[in-house]
Design a protein around this motif. Structure first.
Motif, PDB file in Angstrom:
ATOM      1  N   ASN A 122       0.785  -1.241   0.000  1.00 51.04           N
ATOM      2  CA  ASN A 122       0.000   0.000   0.000  1.00 51.04           C
ATOM      3  C   ASN A 122       0.814   1.287   0.000  1.00 51.04           C
ATOM      4  OD1 ASN A 122      -2.533  -1.334   0.185  1.00 51.04           O
ATOM      5  ND2 ASN A 122      -2.150  -1.701   2.364  1.00 51.04           N
ATOM      6  N   TYR A 123       2.008   1.273   0.595  1.00 49.63           N
ATOM      7  CA  TYR A 123       2.637   2.560   0.893  1.00 49.63           C
ATOM      8  C   TYR A 123       4.002   2.798   0.265  1.00 49.63           C
ATOM      9  CZ  TYR A 123      -1.004   2.483   4.439  1.00 49.63           C
ATOM     10  OH  TYR A 123      -2.205   2.396   5.075  1.00 49.63           O
ATOM     11  N   ALA A 124       4.795   1.714   0.000  1.00 49.56           N
ATOM     12  CA  ALA A 124       6.172   1.946  -0.460  1.00 49.56           C
ATOM     13  C   ALA A 124       6.166   2.389  -1.915  1.00 49.56           C
ATOM     14  CB  ALA A 124       6.990   0.676  -0.302  1.00 49.56           C
ATOM     15  N   PRO A 125       6.708   3.556  -2.202  1.00 49.15           N
ATOM     16  CA  PRO A 125       6.754   3.980  -3.601  1.00 49.15           C
ATOM     17  C   PRO A 125       7.789   3.161  -4.375  1.00 49.15           C
ATOM     18  CG  PRO A 125       7.792   5.607  -2.173  1.00 49.15           C
ATOM     19  CD  PRO A 125       7.323   4.495  -1.286  1.00 49.15           C
ATOM     20  N   GLY A 126       7.523   2.931  -5.648  1.00 51.83           N
ATOM     21  CA  GLY A 126       8.492   2.218  -6.488  1.00 51.83           C
ATOM     22  C   GLY A 126       8.378   0.717  -6.328  1.00 51.83           C
ATOM     23  N   GLU A 127       9.278   0.031  -7.018  1.00 50.20           N
ATOM     24  CA  GLU A 127       9.261  -1.438  -7.034  1.00 50.20           C
ATOM     25  C   GLU A 127      10.196  -1.981  -5.961  1.00 50.20           C
ATOM     26  OE1 GLU A 127       7.554  -3.486  -9.365  1.00 50.20           O
ATOM     27  OE2 GLU A 127       6.463  -1.611  -9.706  1.00 50.20           O
ATOM     28  N   HIS A 128       9.725  -2.951  -5.203  1.00 53.97           N
ATOM     29  CA  HIS A 128      10.559  -3.594  -4.180  1.00 53.97           C
ATOM     30  C   HIS A 128      10.307  -5.096  -4.270  1.00 53.97           C
ATOM     31  CE1 HIS A 128      11.426   0.257  -2.179  1.00 53.97           C
ATOM     32  NE2 HIS A 128      10.190   0.551  -2.505  1.00 53.97           N
ATOM     33  N   PRO A 129      10.745  -5.728  -5.383  1.00 51.69           N
ATOM     34  CA  PRO A 129      10.321  -7.112  -5.610  1.00 51.69           C
ATOM     35  C   PRO A 129      10.693  -8.067  -4.486  1.00 51.69           C
ATOM     36  CG  PRO A 129      11.917  -6.385  -7.275  1.00 51.69           C
ATOM     37  CD  PRO A 129      11.577  -5.190  -6.451  1.00 51.69           C
ATOM     38  N   TYR A 130      11.913  -7.927  -3.920  1.00 48.87           N
ATOM     39  CA  TYR A 130      12.307  -8.877  -2.873  1.00 48.87           C
ATOM     40  C   TYR A 130      11.426  -8.716  -1.636  1.00 48.87           C
ATOM     41  CZ  TYR A 130      14.879 -11.571   0.510  1.00 48.87           C
ATOM     42  OH  TYR A 130      15.203 -12.501   1.467  1.00 48.87           O
ATOM     43  N   SER A 131      11.268  -7.464  -1.187  1.00 49.44           N
ATOM     44  CA  SER A 131      10.485  -7.221   0.036  1.00 49.44           C
ATOM     45  C   SER A 131       9.031  -7.616  -0.189  1.00 49.44           C
ATOM     46  CB  SER A 131      10.559  -5.749   0.414  1.00 49.44           C
ATOM     47  OG  SER A 131      11.890  -5.317   0.368  1.00 49.44           O
ATOM     48  N   TYR A 132       8.505  -7.272  -1.352  1.00 50.48           N
ATOM     49  CA  TYR A 132       7.114  -7.598  -1.681  1.00 50.48           C
ATOM     50  C   TYR A 132       6.901  -9.115  -1.614  1.00 50.48           C
ATOM     51  CZ  TYR A 132       2.708  -7.608  -4.239  1.00 50.48           C
ATOM     52  OH  TYR A 132       1.403  -7.794  -4.599  1.00 50.48           O
ATOM     53  N   LYS A 133       7.824  -9.847  -2.232  1.00 48.64           N
ATOM     54  CA  LYS A 133       7.693 -11.313  -2.277  1.00 48.64           C
ATOM     55  C   LYS A 133       7.838 -11.906  -0.875  1.00 48.64           C
ATOM     56  CE  LYS A 133       9.598 -15.222  -4.933  1.00 48.64           C
ATOM     57  NZ  LYS A 133      10.283 -16.014  -3.901  1.00 48.64           N
ATOM     58  N   ARG A 134       8.788 -11.399  -0.135  1.00 46.81           N
ATOM     59  CA  ARG A 134       9.045 -11.916   1.215  1.00 46.81           C
ATOM     60  C   ARG A 134       7.789 -11.762   2.097  1.00 46.81           C
ATOM     61  NH1 ARG A 134      10.784 -14.825   5.408  1.00 46.81           N
ATOM     62  NH2 ARG A 134      11.009 -13.590   7.282  1.00 46.81           N
ATOM     63  N   TYR A 135       7.198 -10.570   2.106  1.00 44.39           N
ATOM     64  CA  TYR A 135       6.107 -10.337   3.059  1.00 44.39           C
ATOM     65  C   TYR A 135       4.761 -10.860   2.546  1.00 44.39           C
ATOM     66  CZ  TYR A 135       9.561  -7.884   5.732  1.00 44.39           C
ATOM     67  OH  TYR A 135      10.698  -7.602   6.456  1.00 44.39           O
ATOM     68  N   THR A 136       4.529 -10.802   1.243  1.00 48.78           N
ATOM     69  CA  THR A 136       3.293 -11.422   0.751  1.00 48.78           C
ATOM     70  C   THR A 136       3.373 -12.935   0.978  1.00 48.78           C
ATOM     71  OG1 THR A 136       4.166 -11.450  -1.499  1.00 48.78           O
ATOM     72  CG2 THR A 136       2.654  -9.663  -0.967  1.00 48.78           C
ATOM     73  N   GLY A 137       4.575 -13.496   0.833  1.00 47.66           N
ATOM     74  CA  GLY A 137       4.756 -14.926   1.070  1.00 47.66           C
ATOM     75  C   GLY A 137       4.525 -15.285   2.532  1.00 47.66           C
ATOM     76  N   GLU A 138       5.058 -14.479   3.437  1.00 46.09           N
ATOM     77  CA  GLU A 138       4.890 -14.755   4.870  1.00 46.09           C
ATOM     78  C   GLU A 138       3.424 -14.629   5.288  1.00 46.09           C
ATOM     79  OE1 GLU A 138       6.792 -15.494   8.010  1.00 46.09           O
ATOM     80  OE2 GLU A 138       7.427 -16.649   6.295  1.00 46.09           O
ATOM     81  N   TYR A 139       2.749 -13.606   4.763  1.00 48.18           N
ATOM     82  CA  TYR A 139       1.316 -13.445   5.098  1.00 48.18           C
ATOM     83  C   TYR A 139       0.532 -14.649   4.568  1.00 48.18           C
ATOM     84  CZ  TYR A 139      -3.295 -11.214   5.397  1.00 48.18           C
ATOM     85  OH  TYR A 139      -4.605 -10.924   5.680  1.00 48.18           O
ATOM     86  N   HIS A 140       0.838 -15.055   3.355  1.00 46.15           N
ATOM     87  CA  HIS A 140       0.198 -16.217   2.737  1.00 46.15           C
ATOM     88  C   HIS A 140       0.467 -17.466   3.583  1.00 46.15           C
ATOM     89  CE1 HIS A 140      -0.330 -19.281  -0.552  1.00 46.15           C
ATOM     90  NE2 HIS A 140      -1.317 -18.460  -0.880  1.00 46.15           N
ATOM     91  N   ARG A 141       1.702 -17.615   4.038  1.00 51.01           N
ATOM     92  CA  ARG A 141       2.054 -18.757   4.896  1.00 51.01           C
ATOM     93  C   ARG A 141       1.208 -18.749   6.166  1.00 51.01           C
ATOM     94  NH1 ARG A 141       4.773 -19.949   9.283  1.00 51.01           N
ATOM     95  NH2 ARG A 141       5.423 -17.797   9.678  1.00 51.01           N
ATOM     96  N   CYS A 142       1.051 -17.568   6.758  1.00 45.42           N
ATOM     97  CA  CYS A 142       0.251 -17.459   7.994  1.00 45.42           C
ATOM     98  C   CYS A 142      -1.204 -17.845   7.727  1.00 45.42           C
ATOM     99  CB  CYS A 142       0.322 -16.035   8.556  1.00 45.42           C
ATOM    100  SG  CYS A 142       1.913 -15.645   9.306  1.00 45.42           S
ATOM    101  N   LEU A 143      -1.747 -17.438   6.575  1.00 46.59           N
ATOM    102  CA  LEU A 143      -3.124 -17.836   6.251  1.00 46.59           C
ATOM    103  C   LEU A 143      -3.214 -19.360   6.141  1.00 46.59           C
ATOM    104  CD1 LEU A 143      -4.122 -15.126   3.601  1.00 46.59           C
ATOM    105  CD2 LEU A 143      -4.826 -15.229   6.007  1.00 46.59           C
ATOM    106  N   GLY A 144      -2.172 -19.975   5.609  1.00 44.33           N
ATOM    107  CA  GLY A 144      -2.140 -21.440   5.505  1.00 44.33           C
ATOM    108  C   GLY A 144      -2.118 -22.088   6.890  1.00 44.33           C
ATOM    109  N   VAL A 145      -1.404 -21.472   7.830  1.00 43.53           N
ATOM    110  CA  VAL A 145      -1.375 -21.988   9.210  1.00 43.53           C
ATOM    111  C   VAL A 145      -2.791 -21.949   9.786  1.00 43.53           C
ATOM    112  CG1 VAL A 145      -0.505 -21.518  11.548  1.00 43.53           C
ATOM    113  CG2 VAL A 145       1.038 -21.339   9.577  1.00 43.53           C
ATOM    114  N   LEU A 146      -3.490 -20.840   9.565  1.00 49.19           N
ATOM    115  CA  LEU A 146      -4.872 -20.726  10.077  1.00 49.19           C
ATOM    116  C   LEU A 146      -5.791 -21.737   9.390  1.00 49.19           C
ATOM    117  CD1 LEU A 146      -5.354 -16.838  10.327  1.00 49.19           C
ATOM    118  CD2 LEU A 146      -5.030 -18.465  12.209  1.00 49.19           C
ATOM    119  N   GLU A 147      -5.609 -21.918   8.082  1.00 55.82           N
ATOM    120  CA  GLU A 147      -6.462 -22.860   7.342  1.00 55.82           C
ATOM    121  C   GLU A 147      -6.333 -24.273   7.931  1.00 55.82           C
ATOM    122  OE1 GLU A 147      -8.637 -22.129   5.078  1.00 55.82           O
ATOM    123  OE2 GLU A 147      -9.081 -24.038   4.129  1.00 55.82           O
ATOM    124  N   ARG A 148      -5.104 -24.679   8.209  1.00 59.08           N
ATOM    125  CA  ARG A 148      -4.906 -26.015   8.783  1.00 59.08           C
ATOM    126  C   ARG A 148      -5.500 -26.089  10.192  1.00 59.08           C
ATOM    127  NH1 ARG A 148      -0.189 -25.386   6.312  1.00 59.08           N
ATOM    128  NH2 ARG A 148       1.006 -24.876   8.181  1.00 59.08           N
TER     129      ARG A 148
END
Ligand SMILES: N[C@@H](CCC(=O)N[C@@H](CS)C(=O)NCC(=O)O)C(=O)O
Length: 237
Positions: A122-148
């Motif tokens: 939402n807030y970081a201007p410009g492209e930050h592919p590594y950070s974006y991938k890292r945190y979207t991946g971690e959030y996705h992982r957490c949703l998977g923990v809740l799903e299980r």
């Protein structure tokens, strides 16, 4: 009476929902984090990490003595309120242990990972592919923990709705807005909807609705929020 230091964000909603669920008397004190209210000395005396939510309980339980009780960190606040009101925190030892596990899991995993993801989505201007991938991946992982976890339970510790659900729910509520619509996580989606239908939850999320602001409106506000160090304390100086 409880003074509730608040701004309408997922971390704030944890406590507005809890106050509404337990029917506690409170007075909302806005902490406009875009304007820098979180750095005011009077607020820092309550919340030394300059983050909301925080509370001051002016009528604490007897074992705290008569002086008002200040509390910061959503996990500590929600447990204090649950014990004060004897609400949504069953005393049975094994259940309490599980509630604490999911409460600490939220404040150490889903919350910080979701918060960093929100920053890069939402807030970081410009492209930050590594950070974006890292945190979207971690959030996705957490949703998977809740799903299980929800595979054989209606709520996070079983059939009972507890503070473990309240503290996790706001960070799942916003998943769609952050680009993860829960299609892969049907049990999490059903749990989110089940909780969303509770009138106290709706009242909690609606608290201060008119103060919701979206993006910080000025460069000074951006600096205050995203340029923080120990030296500047987020003043942007
Ligand atoms: N670990 C804290 C996190 C609280 C937090 O990050 N609050 C944000 C709003 S969601 C805040 O006050 N931000 C102000 C800032 O970043 O300066 C908790 O669970 O209470």
């Amino acid at each position: 009476m409880i003074d509730f230091y608040y701004w309408p964000t997922p971390n704030g909603w944890k406590i507005s929902i809890m106050l509404e669920e337990c029917g506690l008397d409170y007075r909302m004190v806005p902490v406009d984090i875009n304007a820098g209210d979180q750095f005011e000395p009077a607020f820092l005396a309550i919340s030394p990490n300059h983050r909301m939510p925080a509370i001051v309980d002016h009528a604490p339980p007897a074992d705290y003595g008569d002086a008002p009780v200040p509390i910061f960190e959503s996990g500590a606040i929600i447990r204090y309120l649950a014990e004060k009101a004897q609400c949504l925190y069953p005393a049975e030892a094994r259940l309490r242990k599980e509630i604490d596990e999911w409460l600490f899991w939220q404040v150490g995993n889903l919350g910080p990972m979701g918060g960093q993801m929100s920053h890069f989505v939402n807030y970081a201007p410009g492209e930050h592919p590594y950070s974006y991938k890292r945190y979207t991946g971690e959030y996705h992982r957490c949703l998977g923990v809740l799903e299980r976890r929800l595979a054989d339970r209606r709520y996070l510790v079983g059939e009972q709705y507890t503070i473990a659900d309240i503290i996790n729910w706001p960070w799942v509520l916003i998943s769609k807005a952050m680009g993860q619509p829960l299609d892969e996580f049907p049990r999490v989606a059903a749990w989110r909807q089940r909780i969303k239908e509770r009138p106290a939850v709706q009242r909690g999320v609606d608290l201060g609705k008119d103060m919701r602001g979206g993006q910080p409106k000025s460069e000074a506000a951006r600096q205050r929020l995203f340029g923080q160090t120990a030296n500047t304390a987020g003043t942007g100086e």
